[in-house]
Motif scaffolding. Structure first.
Motif, short mmCIF file in Angstrom:
data_model
loop_
_atom_site.label_atom_id
_atom_site.label_comp_id
_atom_site.label_asym_id
_atom_site.label_seq_id
_atom_site.Cartn_x
_atom_site.Cartn_y
_atom_site.Cartn_z
N ASP A 32 0.81 -1.22 0.00
CA ASP A 32 0.00 0.00 0.00
C ASP A 32 0.84 1.27 0.00
O ASP A 32 1.17 1.80 1.05
CB ASP A 32 -0.95 0.01 1.20
CG ASP A 32 -1.79 1.28 1.22
OD1 ASP A 32 -1.75 2.04 0.22
OD2 ASP A 32 -2.48 1.52 2.21
N ARG A 42 -2.30 2.27 -5.01
CA ARG A 42 -2.29 1.87 -3.59
C ARG A 42 -3.04 0.57 -3.32
O ARG A 42 -4.17 0.59 -2.81
CB ARG A 42 -2.86 3.00 -2.70
CG ARG A 42 -2.02 4.26 -2.70
CD ARG A 42 -2.51 5.25 -1.65
NE ARG A 42 -2.60 4.60 -0.34
CZ ARG A 42 -3.34 5.08 0.67
NH1 ARG A 42 -4.03 6.19 0.53
NH2 ARG A 42 -3.36 4.44 1.82
N GLU A 68 -4.57 -2.25 -1.45
CA GLU A 68 -4.88 -2.54 -0.06
C GLU A 68 -5.25 -4.02 0.03
O GLU A 68 -4.49 -4.86 -0.40
CB GLU A 68 -5.97 -1.59 0.46
CG GLU A 68 -5.51 -0.12 0.36
CD GLU A 68 -5.46 0.62 1.70
OE1 GLU A 68 -5.07 0.03 2.70
OE2 GLU A 68 -5.82 1.81 1.71
N THR A 81 -7.09 1.75 -3.34
CA THR A 81 -7.91 2.66 -2.52
C THR A 81 -8.09 4.06 -3.10
O THR A 81 -9.17 4.61 -3.07
CB THR A 81 -7.39 2.69 -1.07
OG1 THR A 81 -8.38 3.23 -0.22
CG2 THR A 81 -6.10 3.47 -0.92
N ASP A 109 -11.07 -0.26 1.10
CA ASP A 109 -9.83 -0.68 1.76
C ASP A 109 -10.00 -2.13 2.23
O ASP A 109 -9.58 -3.07 1.55
CB ASP A 109 -9.54 0.31 2.90
CG ASP A 109 -8.21 0.08 3.58
OD1 ASP A 109 -7.65 -1.02 3.47
OD2 ASP A 109 -7.72 1.01 4.25
N ASP A 132 -11.94 3.41 3.97
CA ASP A 132 -11.04 4.25 4.77
C ASP A 132 -10.77 5.47 3.91
O ASP A 132 -9.74 5.57 3.27
CB ASP A 132 -9.74 3.49 5.07
CG ASP A 132 -8.69 4.41 5.66
OD1 ASP A 132 -9.04 5.44 6.26
OD2 ASP A 132 -7.49 4.09 5.51
CA CA Z 1 -6.45 2.93 3.73
#
Ligand code: CA
Ligand code: FEO
Ligand code: CA
Length: 583
Positions: free
Chosen positions: A293, A385, A387, A403, A478, A493
């Protein structure tokens, strides 16, 4: 759009509206109750929680840790189980009585270290058949912290880059922290994943220059984020540069043996590990999917050499030590319109694919310790990113939350087929299909949901795919998990301003997706400025546990129960009629 979809047999609950309240909202017919909160006594002899922050470091070592994240339920019998629960980080402003954002003494650092790691919590089913409570005392209850002794195993164990003055063997290491999400092995152990460990290191030595390898793992030295290096030399990279290499791994814990030593498995590579989605391939080999991430980082897959032998757990010990780590390349039309394509897994093996001394890799251990560098060398795709990853138990397809990535489309991070949106503030959920063979070298992929907001953006790429509606809009998926029936649970998130791009989305939330039809419904909404994360079920799927993490990180929450200081908590979700959650 949702209203055009036929009645859904998989999603049996009524979706709920967004909420900005400082309490949990949940689908009609369901209840959400607190099982345990940060600071609750756990181990025998533990002090009661002090709501003004006056518990000592020694107290915190026996109490439930802070910021609970990924977790797994391990059954003992129908009415008894053990939960392993990550304590990812701390909210300093609530942890310390002084209310500051950093540690200001060695005692503060020790308290912070004691609030990190993993809590092992025994639970018992109560009279009301689907409700469980924490069992105290219990021989299973245990805290694993940033100072618990652990071992390294796998190809990098003992390597010069893992040796320090305190541990010249490079095989013994203290502690785990930044424990984001998790995994569970078929032989009943828990995997905890070290994510943002870089934020604990630094130095005030003015002339210290970070190396290229440290920079690749985003080490910043000027302003140590949490002040651990100021009081604990282990975290001062000028004094102990190799300690930094000893974190960023996946750690195996046996929750049933309270005296067992956790093991950091180097074969799974070092990066900012989100979770470990474990599956068994049709030939019996163990497969672990993993996300790193950070903006522009990668998705990995580990395939064991040997096969899983559930009948003789001791025979499985080497499965996480001997195997091959791969990284994903996603190909396809970069215009972003098809939202699907093909891809392949590239092996990160020393001597192959350019992972050679000429390119800065002297052995397999260096490939694993600097897995990010190896991944870039072989041409892995830079993702938005990565996750959590979750595997659909019905068809083996793996889903991954990407994310968000506000830097997508900027220099060094061009659009690609799998990450097609510039300034990606909403994120997407991608899935890949390996044709039923989790060890396959190639796959096809598509985007299950390009998240968006039809309220703020009725048209265009920020509207999202058709399964995103004004009724279910959310940002920054997430946490992710499948239940036995194949419902895809999605936890967010993200931004909770409820304004601008985020208008009408409210607080962070949990939704459920149907993998076939694509329909997504909102199931639950968390209190103010929290994220919802961590998801696990009892074996009958009639009790679900979900985490409220960092409620009131912006200072405006009294969750739970009007608490003077907001407290991260594990929620227990049950149905008033005792039925299966989500059905
Ligand atoms: Ca996150
Ligand atoms: Fe700990 Fe990437 O979330
Ligand atoms: Ca996360």
């Amino acid at each position: 759009l949702a209203e055009d979809l036929p009645p859904n047999k998989l999603l049996g609950f009524k979706g709920i509206a967004a909420s900005t309240a400082d309490e949990v909202a949940i689908a009609p017919g369901y209840r959400a109750e607190v099982l345990i909160s940060w600071g609750d006594p756990l181990v025998e002899g533990a002090a009661a929680f002090d709501p003004q922050g006056n518990n000592s470091a020694a107290d915190q070592e026996k109490q439930f840790g802070d910021n609970n994240d990924g977790m797994s339920f391990f059954p003992i019998d129908d009415n008894h189980g053990v939960m392993a629960i990550n304590n990812e980080y701390v909210n300093e402003q609530y942890l310390f009585a002084h209310g500051g954002s950093k540690a200001t003494s060695l005692e503060d650092v020790r308290k912070s270290q004691a609030a990190h790691g993993v809590s092992i919590v025994a639970v018992r089913r109560t009279g009301d058949s689907q409700r469980w409570e924490v069992e105290r005392p219990s021989r299973y209850n245990r805290r694993i912290t940033a100072n618990t002794e652990m071992q390294f195993s796998g190809p990098a164990a003992g390597h010069a880059l893992l040796q320090t003055a305190a541990d010249p063997t490079g095989r013994k290491v203290l502690g785990t922290f930044g424990n984001c999400a998790n995994g569970k092995t078929p032989w009943g152990t828990y995997l905890t994943c070290e994510e943002n460990y870089d934020t604990y290191f630094g130095t005030h030595q003015a002339d210290y220059k970070t190396t290229a390898d440290q920079k690749r793992y985003t080490l910043k030295v000027s302003e140590p984020e949490r002040n651990w290096p100021d009081y604990d030399e282990r975290f001062d990279v000028a004094k102990n540069p190799n300690e930094f290499n000893r974190h960023g791994w996946i750690v195996e814990i046996d929750p049933m043996n309270p005296t067992s030593t956790p093991i950091k498995h180097t074969a799974l590579g070092r990066f900012k590990h989100e979770n470990a989605a474990v599956t068994v391939a049709k030939d019996g080999r163990l497969v672990v999917y993993m996300g790193d991430d950070e903006r522009g980082e990668h998705i990995y897959k580990y395939v064991s050499k040997g096969v899983v032998d559930v009948a003789s757990p001791a025979n499985n010990r080497s499965l996480l030590d001997e195997g091959t780590l791969y990284v994903a390349q996603f190909d396809g039309d970069a215009s972003g319109t098809p939202l699907k394509g093909t891809g392949r897994w590239i092996a990160l093996e020393f001597g192959k694919n350019g992972l050679t001394p000429e390119n800065g890799f002297r052995d397999e251990a260096e490939v694993l310790i600097f897995a990010r560098k190896a991944a870039a060398q072989v041409g892995a795709t830079k993702m938005d990113r990565p996750e959590w990853i979750a595997v659909n138990p019905h068809d083996g397809r793996a889903y991954c939350t990407l994310t968000n990535n506000s830097k997508r489309g900027e220099e060094g991070m061009p659009l690609n087929a799998a990450n097609p949106r510039p300034n990606n503030v909403y994120g997407q959920i991608i899935r890949w299909d390996e044709g039923g063979d989790a060890t396959a070298a190639s796959f096809s992929w598509d985007i299950y949901a390009l998240c968006g907001n039809p309220i703020a953006h009725p048209e265009g790429v920020n509207r999202g795919t058709p399964n995103i509606t004004a009724d279910n809009t959310f940002n920054s998926p997430d946490g992710l998990g499948f239940d036995k029936a194949g419902r895809l649970w999605i936890l967010t998130d993200g931004k909770y301003s409820n304004k601008g791009d985020y208008a009408g989305q409210g607080n962070n939330q949990m939704l459920v997706g149907d993998p076939q039809s694509g329909e997504i419904r909102r199931f639950m909404v968390g209190p103010k400025s929290c994220e919802l994360t961590g998801i696990t079920f009892t074996p009958d799927y009639k009790t679900m546990f979900v985490n409220v993490q960092h409620p009131g990180e912006e200072g405006d929450s009294h969750f739970p129960n009007n608490s003077p200081r907001p407290r991260s908590s594990v929620l227990m979700i049950t149905r008033e009629d005792g039925g299966v959650i989500g059905a």
